[in-house]
Design an enzyme around this catalytic site. Sequence first.
Site, PDB file in Angstrom:
ATOM      1  N   THR A   1       2.811  -1.766   8.832  1.00 51.59           N
ATOM      2  CA  THR A   1       3.262  -2.753   9.814  1.00 51.59           C
ATOM      3  C   THR A   1       3.426  -4.162   9.240  1.00 51.59           C
ATOM      4  OG1 THR A   1       0.967  -3.236  10.354  1.00 51.59           O
ATOM      5  CG2 THR A   1       2.078  -1.556  11.708  1.00 51.59           C
ATOM      6  N   GLY A   2       2.690  -4.454   8.173  1.00 56.07           N
ATOM      7  CA  GLY A   2       2.574  -5.820   7.657  1.00 56.07           C
ATOM      8  C   GLY A   2       1.359  -6.531   8.230  1.00 56.07           C
TER       9      GLY A   2
ATOM     10  N   CYS B   1       3.061  -3.288   4.006  1.00 59.82           N
ATOM     11  CA  CYS B   1       2.258  -2.124   4.399  1.00 59.82           C
ATOM     12  C   CYS B   1       2.993  -1.442   5.551  1.00 59.82           C
ATOM     13  CB  CYS B   1       0.817  -2.499   4.729  1.00 59.82           C
ATOM     14  SG  CYS B   1       0.572  -3.565   6.159  1.00 59.82           S
TER      15      CYS B   1
ATOM     16  N   ASP C   1       0.876  -1.171   0.000  1.00 57.79           N
ATOM     17  CA  ASP C   1       0.000   0.000   0.000  1.00 57.79           C
ATOM     18  C   ASP C   1       0.916   1.224   0.000  1.00 57.79           C
ATOM     19  OD1 ASP C   1       0.888   0.288   2.601  1.00 57.79           O
ATOM     20  OD2 ASP C   1      -1.099   0.300   3.518  1.00 57.79           O
TER      21      ASP C   1
ATOM     22  N   HIS D   1       4.939 -31.150  11.864  1.00 58.75           N
ATOM     23  CA  HIS D   1       4.275 -29.899  11.498  1.00 58.75           C
ATOM     24  C   HIS D   1       3.188 -30.105  10.433  1.00 58.75           C
ATOM     25  CE1 HIS D   1       7.333 -27.955  13.826  1.00 58.75           C
ATOM     26  NE2 HIS D   1       8.286 -28.474  13.056  1.00 58.75           N
TER      27      HIS D   1
ATOM     28  N   ARG E   1      -0.409 -30.421  11.665  1.00 60.74           N
ATOM     29  CA  ARG E   1      -0.898 -29.155  12.228  1.00 60.74           C
ATOM     30  C   ARG E   1      -1.310 -28.196  11.120  1.00 60.74           C
ATOM     31  NH1 ARG E   1       4.250 -29.260  16.324  1.00 60.74           N
ATOM     32  NH2 ARG E   1       3.452 -30.926  17.641  1.00 60.74           N
TER      33      ARG E   1
ATOM     34  N   HIS F   1       7.786 -24.381  10.161  1.00 61.16           N
ATOM     35  CA  HIS F   1       6.695 -24.886  11.012  1.00 61.16           C
ATOM     36  C   HIS F   1       5.314 -24.678  10.416  1.00 61.16           C
ATOM     37  CE1 HIS F   1       8.986 -24.970  15.126  1.00 61.16           C
ATOM     38  NE2 HIS F   1       9.751 -25.378  14.117  1.00 61.16           N
TER      39      HIS F   1
HETATM   40  C1  RB5 Z   1      -1.805   2.737   6.551  1.00 64.21           C
HETATM   41  O1  RB5 Z   1      -1.790   3.939   7.246  1.00 64.21           O
HETATM   42  C2  RB5 Z   1      -1.610   1.567   7.507  1.00 64.21           C
HETATM   43  O2  RB5 Z   1      -2.738   1.412   8.301  1.00 64.21           O
HETATM   44  C3  RB5 Z   1      -1.306   0.311   6.744  1.00 64.21           C
HETATM   45  O3  RB5 Z   1      -0.198   0.499   5.950  1.00 64.21           O
HETATM   46  C4  RB5 Z   1      -1.004  -0.934   7.572  1.00 64.21           C
HETATM   47  O4  RB5 Z   1       0.011  -0.696   8.499  1.00 64.21           O
HETATM   48  C5  RB5 Z   1      -2.149  -1.646   8.146  1.00 64.21           C
HETATM   49  O5  RB5 Z   1      -2.001  -2.693   8.784  1.00 64.21           O
END
Ligand code: RB5
Length: 145
Positions: free
Chosen positions: A67-68, A65, A8, A133, A136, A98
């Site tokens: 945070t991911g 993104c 994103d 694994h 699972r 795993h």
């Molecule tokens: C965008 O601001 C942010 O929310 C997105 O990149 C992401 O971190 C969401 O999990």
Amino acid sequence: MIVSIAADHAGFEEKQRLVGYLAELGHEVIDRGPNSDDRVDYPDFAALVARDVASGEAERGVLVCGTGIGMAVAANKVHGIRAANVTSPEFAALAREHNDANIVTVSGRFVTDEVNRAIVKTFLETEFGGGRHAGRVEKIMALEQ
Ligand code: RB5
């Protein structure tokens, strides 16, 4: 290996760097965008990569993104996907060994490019461990039914 990748706006710059890195490593890259850092909604791009992996068009996926986390939550809604949000190469190895993860999601805002490169390389080069694994992972996939 054929690798589908997307981001994103918060992951755009890091996605551009990782596209180049994947090509350097010799992988065939499907870049699902975006093509600029204009604001977009991460589920739209998670879906593109998740569908590439679920259909077999790509063998693995990479999503970036802020945070991911959002990318992983969204990608895991697509049947056949095991997406892991990873912040260290050690976790990348374990996600493969795993969990047989087929998509790795990384942070463009809180993790350095150097660490993300190590994560992606490890993720693509580590085999599933099988053995104890396997059952699972089968149980995880049965949750889709
Ligand atoms: C965008 O601001 C942010 O929310 C997105 O990149 C992401 O971190 C969401 O999990």
